[in-house]
Design an enzyme around this catalytic site. Structure first.
Site, PDB file in Angstrom:
ATOM      1  CG  MET A   1      37.122  25.960  39.801  1.00 18.56           C
ATOM      2  SD  MET A   1      37.581  24.611  40.920  1.00 18.56           S
ATOM      3  CE  MET A   1      36.371  23.379  40.496  1.00 18.56           C
TER       4      MET A   1
ATOM      5  CD  GLN B   1      32.458  32.933  35.418  1.00 18.06           C
ATOM      6  OE1 GLN B   1      33.596  32.563  35.182  1.00 18.06           O
ATOM      7  NE2 GLN B   1      31.998  33.098  36.653  1.00 18.06           N
TER       8      GLN B   1
ATOM      9  CB  CYS C   1      38.563  36.480  37.642  1.00 18.01           C
ATOM     10  SG  CYS C   1      40.161  35.779  37.228  1.00 18.01           S
TER      11      CYS C   1
ATOM     12  CE  LYS D   1      32.329  31.611  41.612  1.00 17.98           C
ATOM     13  NZ  LYS D   1      33.714  32.063  41.467  1.00 17.98           N
TER      14      LYS D   1
END
Ligand SMILES: Cc1cc2nc3c(=O)[nH]c(=O)nc-3n(C[C@H](O)[C@H](O)[C@H](O)COP(=O)(O)O)c2cc1C
Length: 348
Positions: free
Chosen positions: A18, A71, A102, A141
């Site tokens: 995050m 990431q 995202c 992800k």
């Protein structure tokens, strides 16, 4: 024991990356409370290659938090591969995760983040380029899809697997949903069914009951917790215990307050370490207080004086003021929240 490729996790509950939240300070606290895997926030691949200070800082890790994934995000295979090679050489980490979820306009308009969901062939090329550029395991992800008319998580998951990805985390909401609304467990179950690599389920997990229900209905091997961990690093121990049928005891108020103090103090120390100019050192505590505000909202959730605390959140500027005001919020009844602490920096 759960493994993602060669990486063994000590817990089935992992922390979602995050931006602005999962810095090394918070990741360490989560790790200590039973989190199985942490990730850096998303790091722009080309910024890393250019040595942009902020990007390099975002990619930094520390041994106490292992296993940790860095990431990365970008839409060009060569750039992503070069950044992965850079990370492999310069950063101590256990895996490289590729962001394909995202929703932020400035990222998707360049074809990165969730926009990659629209092009499974590109996903395959990106993962393959990164796999060839590093000896580290590569994960991705993703989301459920771009919007309700493009629910292609299964196709994207197959592309990740075919290109050599060792595991997949699926935030089972579309890009159009951003971070809210129902989580598509049916599609998550289809992804689990469609690939042989481990699938981690993400979206809307706020306590162990939700995690167990997600496992039950989808077959995911682990859950990824995002906002449910803010101000609640204990959630990882809670979920892992419930998953394995072990008892678990929630934190006491003194434990909660000790955690908040450590959180703000370690954020302060990190600010001092990173401070370049004298002025930055002088206001390091104030910046730490601002930095942890998003977490404080979580630390006070459910307290009798929650609303009273939130009203003064922006005025809390020191570690002592934060801890004292939080303690007052937990010990004062909502109808008579009391005067609060009188420590300097705390509200009257
Ligand atoms: C403030 C914020 C920042 C986020 N930053 C990232 C990020 O850097 N990389 C990423 O893959 N996802 C990011 N996400 C998405 C989360 O990892 C997660 O998928 C999402 O919050 C859903 O999980 P939750 O319902 O448990 O919060 C972010 C979410 C939030 C709320």
């Amino acid at each position: 024991m759960l493994s993602l490729g060669p990486v063994t996790l000590g817990s089935v509950a992992v922390l979602a990356p995050m931006a602005g939240m999962t810095d090394v300070v918070f990741r360490l606290l989560c790790k200590e409370q039973g989190c199985g895997l942490v990730y850096t926030e998303l790091v722009k691949a080309d910024a890393l290659l250019k040595g942009v200070r902020r990007a390099v800082r975002y990619a930094e890790t520390t041994p106490a938090e292992y296993p940790v994934g860095v990431q990365l995000y970008h839409h060009e295979p060569e750039v992503l591969a070069a950044a992965a090679a850079w990370v492999t050489e310069h950063i101590e980490c256990d895996l490289i995760d590729l962001n394909m979820g995202c929703p932020v306009p400035r990222i998707v308009t360049r074809g990165a983040g969730a926009a990659l969901m629209r092009d499974p062939h590109l996903v395959e090329r990106l993962v393959s380029a990164v796999v060839n550029a590093t000896h580290l395991p590569v994960t991705a992800k993703t989301r459920s899809g771009w919007d309700d008319s493009e629910l292609n998580a299964v196709e994207v998951a197959r592309a990740v697997e075919a290109a050599g990805g060792v595991a997949l985390a699926v935030h089972a909401r579309t890009r159009a949903q951003r971070h809210d609304g129902p989580v598509n467990w049916e599609l998550l179950a289809q992804v689990v069914e469609a690939v042989d690599i481990p699938v981690i389920g993400n979206g809307g997990i706020l306590e162990s009951t939700g995690a167990l229900a997600m496992r039950e209905q989808t077959g995911v091997v682990a859950v990824m917790v995002g906002r449910g961990a803010l101000g609640n690093p204990w959630i990882f121990g809670e979920i892992d215990a419930a998953w394995h049928g072990r008892p678990w005891t929630p934190p006491t108020l003194p434990e909660r307050l000790a955690m908040v103090r450590r959180h703000v103090e370690t954020a302060h120390e990190a600010n001092l370490r990173w401070a370049g100019r004298e002025r930055e050192r002088d206001d390091a505590e104030l910046r730490a207080a601002k930095w942890v505000r998003g977490h404080l909202v979580g630390y006070v959730r459910g307290a009798p004086g929650e609303r009273w605390f939130l009203r003064q959140l922006n005025d809390l500027s020191t570690v002592d003021a934060i801890v004292e005001t939080l303690e007052a919020a937990w010990t004062s009844p909502p109808s008579a929240p009391g005067p609060g602490p009188t420590h300097s920096g705390a509200p009257a």
